[in-house]
Enzyme design. Structure first.
Site, PDB file in Angstrom:
ATOM      1  N   GLY A   1       0.806  -1.212   0.000  1.00  0.00           N
ATOM      2  CA  GLY A   1       0.000   0.000   0.000  1.00  0.00           C
ATOM      3  C   GLY A   1       0.847   1.273   0.000  1.00  0.00           C
ATOM      4  O   GLY A   1       2.067   1.237   0.147  1.00  0.00           O
ATOM      5  N   HIS A   2       0.169   2.406  -0.111  1.00  0.00           N
ATOM      6  CA  HIS A   2       0.881   3.685  -0.188  1.00  0.00           C
ATOM      7  C   HIS A   2       1.604   4.017   1.114  1.00  0.00           C
ATOM      8  O   HIS A   2       1.122   3.734   2.191  1.00  0.00           O
ATOM      9  CB  HIS A   2      -0.033   4.830  -0.619  1.00  0.00           C
ATOM     10  CG  HIS A   2      -1.302   4.992   0.141  1.00  0.00           C
ATOM     11  ND1 HIS A   2      -2.285   5.835  -0.273  1.00  0.00           N
ATOM     12  CD2 HIS A   2      -1.759   4.419   1.271  1.00  0.00           C
ATOM     13  CE1 HIS A   2      -3.284   5.773   0.577  1.00  0.00           C
ATOM     14  NE2 HIS A   2      -3.003   4.928   1.508  1.00  0.00           N
ATOM     15  N   ASN A   3       2.799   4.600   0.936  1.00  0.00           N
ATOM     16  CA  ASN A   3       3.609   5.082   2.056  1.00  0.00           C
ATOM     17  C   ASN A   3       4.174   3.994   2.951  1.00  0.00           C
ATOM     18  O   ASN A   3       4.678   4.271   4.034  1.00  0.00           O
ATOM     19  CB  ASN A   3       2.829   6.101   2.896  1.00  0.00           C
ATOM     20  CG  ASN A   3       2.425   7.301   2.065  1.00  0.00           C
ATOM     21  OD1 ASN A   3       1.310   7.366   1.547  1.00  0.00           O
ATOM     22  ND2 ASN A   3       3.344   8.200   1.859  1.00  0.00           N
TER      23      ASN A   3
END
Lengths: 342, 342, 342
Positions: free
Chosen positions: A236-238
């Protein structure tokens, strides 16, 4: 063709037997022929050693005691096997070639010795390091940066702005830098949060077939060096992943989670968002990690496999577990009282 | 258009009612019109039969007793429905056509009646059997062999050397023959083990969209005949899967595991590496299989769904299960002693 | 560049501080600079507020009490942040452009202002609404209909006949309309059931990278409006998903299941086929849903994470749970009898 002596010299190892034994490839103990080199690393396969037709076998000093064939001696036969296989594979590297049917923007900088397959798109301002091998039907979005000697297989998409270090390998169908799943809920419905970060990957990373690594929402998604991801993984993002961490297939990591160095994450694992996993954590297959893990160690969660008929009875009880625990504690208390009354 | 009589003749079945009923397609009981043929196989939908506007319904003799419409009689309406649908689908097969924008190596052998979509790459030494239909943006790596009448949908990547039998269907985005996840751990980090095997697939196999099947590490990954894989499945290197085994979506099989014939593996299942699953094993959805299964039978592992508030209480108890079991066994022992003392 | 006042006006919000503060992008509290706007929505990050270098921060009236910097005031900072980010993103939209190397059938209707990337295929009878942005190496099968302003990223395959509403976003590698997993078992083996339905998607849907949505077997697979699917999700044939439902990555829904409106389905969830999920249901990550859910509520199933050594002991007990429950119930009964005898 390489001789046993050549391999031993290349890897600074010693050997036993005929150093001139010619070898053309690696093979398994069970199927290798006289011109192949095999190895024994898992004691489960020891019984295959004596019957193996392999020309040479990679063994530890100890393992080799009862073996009369040609031996490449190593303290770690599996690592040595990997290096031997790499020596053979290096011989097969194709000549650099840019296919005639590509769409490479004139502003892209493509280094020396780069190969580009058919129907591949390299958009504006990309930088492709020397020696990279790019397959067919690949898209490198605007401003993508690849270090040296990366291998991007067919059908890979790397979205705008993502940066890979040297010697990264991205397998077919992988998607790097697609939008994270960022939504805010308004009265009318979902409001998409534009995902403006990118993916930054260190050196020597490997990304499996059809794995997806989302770009950061605002800041970036970051993989360290030597991070190894199997197929069908979702990052996922980050998310941040430390050096030398490896994950088996079908594992998913939700947004903004940080995973330490030298972790081993099994297949089908789920890791929720916004948590931290320490260095050196091992998570067994199909576990759900719902909270931060602060200590290195080995963690599990999956339910045990049972015959379905038994499972049905046990699963019913699982749903009554809290009640059952209360009954047990009541009984223990009464029992203690009775005992103390006696 | 086909009449009821034509369908009955083609499948050597009998019918009841007007054999001249013209039919142009299959339809569901709920939505079929007078020119469509439907079926009833799941008793859950029996209530839809009387109200159905389908021109013909495929029924067993018994099911048809209370039904006054036109009937195609079958001992297995679901199988007959499948075959009827195939008869209609066969009429829609497009004319063979090789698109003008492709990259087909001159050393590739492409059989008669083969279709190739736009921006597809067929590399050197490939052999494409007659009647194959290949979609857009496909890559067949060097030396890939396809049997006759295979259907390779758009966006599929088949890596070098893989071999498919006749009539295999590979859905979009599937990746066949990508590197297995083979790594040895050295002091400096991971050492990649070049994956030198391929994927060998029998006849009549189907591979779902975005499914990945890794090539063998040294020897090959092998699928028998009539193996059916749904979407998003991951098959590790050197896995072997027996004839007629079917797996539902998102299932993962780790490396070097052998799965028997006629197995039914549910969705989201995980199967660890280096184990053997017997013929005829059924595994329910989202189970983790951690050891070999020697007996055919039905196996489950997933935890039961609960309201989250209850689940929280029960999950805490699950973590104390061993302690609880000891308390219970203590109580039982004391109780037996007391009883024998009375 | 936009000023604080311009943003406040565009979103009908009030602000505090210098309305002329120039802003060029969004940023996180931790990393934003003076020309970036950030937000605080999760109290976990409150400690970052005072040290943030962000030029402007989006805050509620209450949150802003102790903050002396420039503030965009909002009742819901997260939603406002999403809208602000959209305003910045809208400025970056590229000029419409159809690449010279495409295969667009002459019978396809392509609206005004449509972009089409390199090596993309638009087959016969497609309708592409105005303003759509289509990436590289995309395939739109025969008769696909896209509404207005859809964004189809690189490497997406949409099979023949599927229909998308307005403003849908499909991320790289997604496959829409591949065959469902429809098989009937005959004595000889599996008989494939031709999948003749399509996928129908409403407005404002988002489909993540490498997600797959199967076409209907006979009738269609249907997504309502504003359905949001993360990466690597699998949606089986004939599934129906209601408006505003969102699913996190790696979740799988088996065939013919109906999911209501406004559901939130966590990552790695499995939902079996032929069931109904009510509106407003929340399912936590990695749960298996094996039966219909008639009431809105929050549901869980995953097993809790444990140190592997403890897990081994507890897992053994889990397999004996039914026996244990019987022992406990026996003890309770005996205990009651004794108590009543006293």
């Amino acid at each position: 063709m390489k001789t046993l002596r050549e391999l031993a010299d290349a890897l600074s190892l010693s050997f036993r037997g005929d150093g001139d034994t010619p070898l053309k490839a690696v093979g398994s103990l069970a199927n290798a022929q006289a011109d192949q080199i095999s190895f024994l690393a898992n004691s489960k396969y020891t019984h295959q050693l004596q019957d193996s037709k392999a020309g040479v076998v990679i063994l530890t000093e100890q393992m080799s005691a009862d073996y009369s064939g040609h031996v490449l001696l190593s303290d770690d036969p599996y690592v040595t096997f990997a290096k031997v296989a790499q020596l053979f594979a290096a011989c097969e590297r194709p000549e650099p070639h840019v296919h005639s049917q590509t769409a490479i923007d004139t502003s892209a900088q493509v280094g020396d010795g780069v190969s580009v397959g058919a129907f591949t798109v390299i958009e504006g301002d990309c930088v492709v390091g020397r020696g990279c091998q790019i397959g067919n039907q690949v898209t490198l979005g605007r401003g993508v940066v690849l270090g040296q000697d990366c291998i991007i297989k067919s059908g890979v998409t790397i979205e705008a702005g993502c940066q890979l270090g040297d010697r990264c390998v991205i397998h077919p169908g992988a998607v790097i830098g697609a939008d994270g799943f960022g939504l805010a809920r308004d009265k009318q419905g979902w409001v998409k949060i534009p995902q403006t970060g990118v993916v930054i990957m260190g050196d020597d990373c490997e990304v499996g077939a059809n794995t997806t690594i989302d770009c950061g929402a605002i800041d970036d998604t970051v993989l360290g060096n030597d991070v190894r991801l199997d197929n069908q993984i979702q990052i996922g993002h980050n998310v941040q992943i430390g050096d030398h961490t490896a994950m088996a297939g079908c594992t998913a990591v939700a947004g903004s989670t940080t995973i330490g160095k030298n972790c081993l994450i099994g297949g089908g694992v789920g890791i929720v968002g916004h948590i931290n996993i320490a260095d050196g954590v091992v998570v067994q297959a199909m576990s759900l990690v719902t909270h931060s893990i602060k200590e290195p160690g080995n963690y599990s969660a999956a339910s045990p496999l049972q015959k379905t008929a038994e499972w049905r009875r046990n699963a019913v009880r699982y749903r009554q577990l809290d009640q059952m625990a209360k009954k047990v504690n009541d009984l223990v208390k009464k029992n203690q009282k009775e005992t103390s009354n006696e």
